[in-house]
Design an enzyme around this catalytic site. Structure first.
Site, PDB file in Angstrom:
ATOM      1  N   ASP A  22      34.907  17.975  36.517  1.00 18.69           N
ATOM      2  CA  ASP A  22      34.819  17.438  35.162  1.00 18.69           C
ATOM      3  C   ASP A  22      33.997  18.390  34.289  1.00 18.69           C
ATOM      4  OD1 ASP A  22      35.396  14.798  33.624  1.00 18.69           O
ATOM      5  OD2 ASP A  22      33.321  15.282  33.093  1.00 18.69           O
ATOM      6  N   ILE A  23      34.496  18.673  33.084  1.00 20.63           N
ATOM      7  CA  ILE A  23      33.766  19.551  32.161  1.00 20.63           C
ATOM      8  C   ILE A  23      32.582  18.777  31.588  1.00 20.63           C
ATOM      9  CG2 ILE A  23      33.914  20.957  30.061  1.00 20.63           C
ATOM     10  CD1 ILE A  23      36.968  21.171  30.580  1.00 20.63           C
ATOM     11  N   GLU A  53      39.670  16.072  30.393  1.00 19.31           N
ATOM     12  CA  GLU A  53      38.872  17.244  30.746  1.00 19.31           C
ATOM     13  C   GLU A  53      38.556  17.265  32.234  1.00 19.31           C
ATOM     14  OE1 GLU A  53      35.770  14.151  29.438  1.00 19.31           O
ATOM     15  OE2 GLU A  53      37.843  14.635  28.997  1.00 19.31           O
TER      16      GLU A  53
END
Length: 323
Positions: A194-195, A237
């Site tokens: 996950d960003i 994302e």
């Protein structure tokens, strides 16, 4: 008109048709010497019937697939049955250039070929007829359709922004790997990525910049994996990787190298330099996982823990922490 005159006329018409018909016609004797070479063959080979009559087919055309073609012809002589060669089996026997503008995409003429046994009056098979049909239009249309269908299939499996597998196709990879484990008790790991602070990136730089960041991470990710790994864009994302034949410790080594590579990189967007980090959750498959969704859930827990510990880190989920 006498019977003789009538027979001569019929023979003249027959010869005329053989010469002008839009198929290739070659007659060979038992030793593969050319006895007939019609207008179609002359037009496409540039070799006239008079100059080739009596010559051995395979000596005259050494580029022919001699061993393979002789085997086909021998079976026609021996079994007295015709044989058929489709362009899908072999695109061509005689390598003729394709001059047809409609199918300009093909460099050569695609051919269907029929091998026909020819009997003498006594019923003995003495000659063989090779009939060549130009099927370039059909072949090119079929190949174009096949290519278009393959492209559609790829598109249906691909995320448009990142060119990674979309979630649906990635899910199929995951389920396949889980089924292999359930059947053979192999080894595999699942990584969820996950960003970090992605909403802030969108709010600060705009959604186009956010898309550039997603593409940047996808690019690094796809160049960091092995061919056997299956990577997909799991959500906005979020990314996910199925790593076959990989224990949790090895997967964790991979995620740490990936994490550092992403943290060290810079995205340049409209003159601005954007730095990002990612959090990663890793889960090795084991007896505590009873379904593919359970596997995702365990990886998600590890990812959540990575977020809780301050982000920009990797956490390995273990069976002991799954309670």
């Amino acid at each position: 008109m006498s019977n003789d005159q009538s027979a001569m006329n019929e023979l003249h018409w027959l010869i005329d048709m053989v010469q002008t018909i839009e198929v290739g016609l070659v007659v060979l004797d038992r030793d593969y010497n050319i006895q007939l070479w019609n207008g179609f063959m002359e037009n496409h080979s540039g070799v006239s019937p008079n100059s080739i009559k009596g010559q051995n087919l395979f000596t005259r055309f050494p580029e022919l697939p001699a061993t393979w073609l002789k085997q086909k012809m021998e079976s026609v002589f021996m079994l007295k049955n015709r044989a058929f060669i489709s362009w899908e089996q072999r695109p061509y026997v005689f390598q003729f250039k394709n001059y047809r503008p409609i199918t300009g995409r093909a460099d050569f003429m695609y051919q269907n070929v029929t091998l026909l046994p020819l009997a003498s009056l006594t019923g003995k098979i003495t000659h063989i007829s090779v009939i060549i049909y130009d099927v370039t239009d059909i072949a090119v249309n079929k190949l174009q359709l096949k290519a278009a269908n393959e492209q559609l299939e790829r598109l249906s499996q691909t995320d448009g922004l990142t060119q990674l597998h979309n979630r649906r196709h990635w899910q199929q990879c995951l389920e396949h790997e889980f089924d292999l484990y359930a059947r053979y008790s192999g080894m595999a790991s699942l990584v969820m990525i996950d960003i970090d602070h992605f909403k802030n990136i969108n709010d600060t730089y705009g959604h186009v910049a956010g898309d550039k960041v997603i593409q940047h991470i996808a690019h690094i990710l796809s160049h960091s994996l092995r061919e056997t790994d299956c990577v997909g864009r799991y959500g906005g994302e979020e990314f996910a990787v199925v790593m076959p034949n990989t224990c949790g410790a090895d997967a964790l080594n991979f995620t740490e190298r990936l994490r550092e590579r992403i943290a060290d990189s810079t995205i340049v967007y409209e003159g601005l330099k954007i730095k990002v980090t990612v959090s990663l959750g890793v889960c090795e498959i084991g007896k505590h996982i009873t379904s593919s969704s359970g596997w995702i859930s365990c990886s998600d827990k590890a990812l959540y823990e990575a977020k809780q510990k301050g982000r920009n880190c990797s956490i390995l989920h273990t069976a002991q922490t799954s309670a």
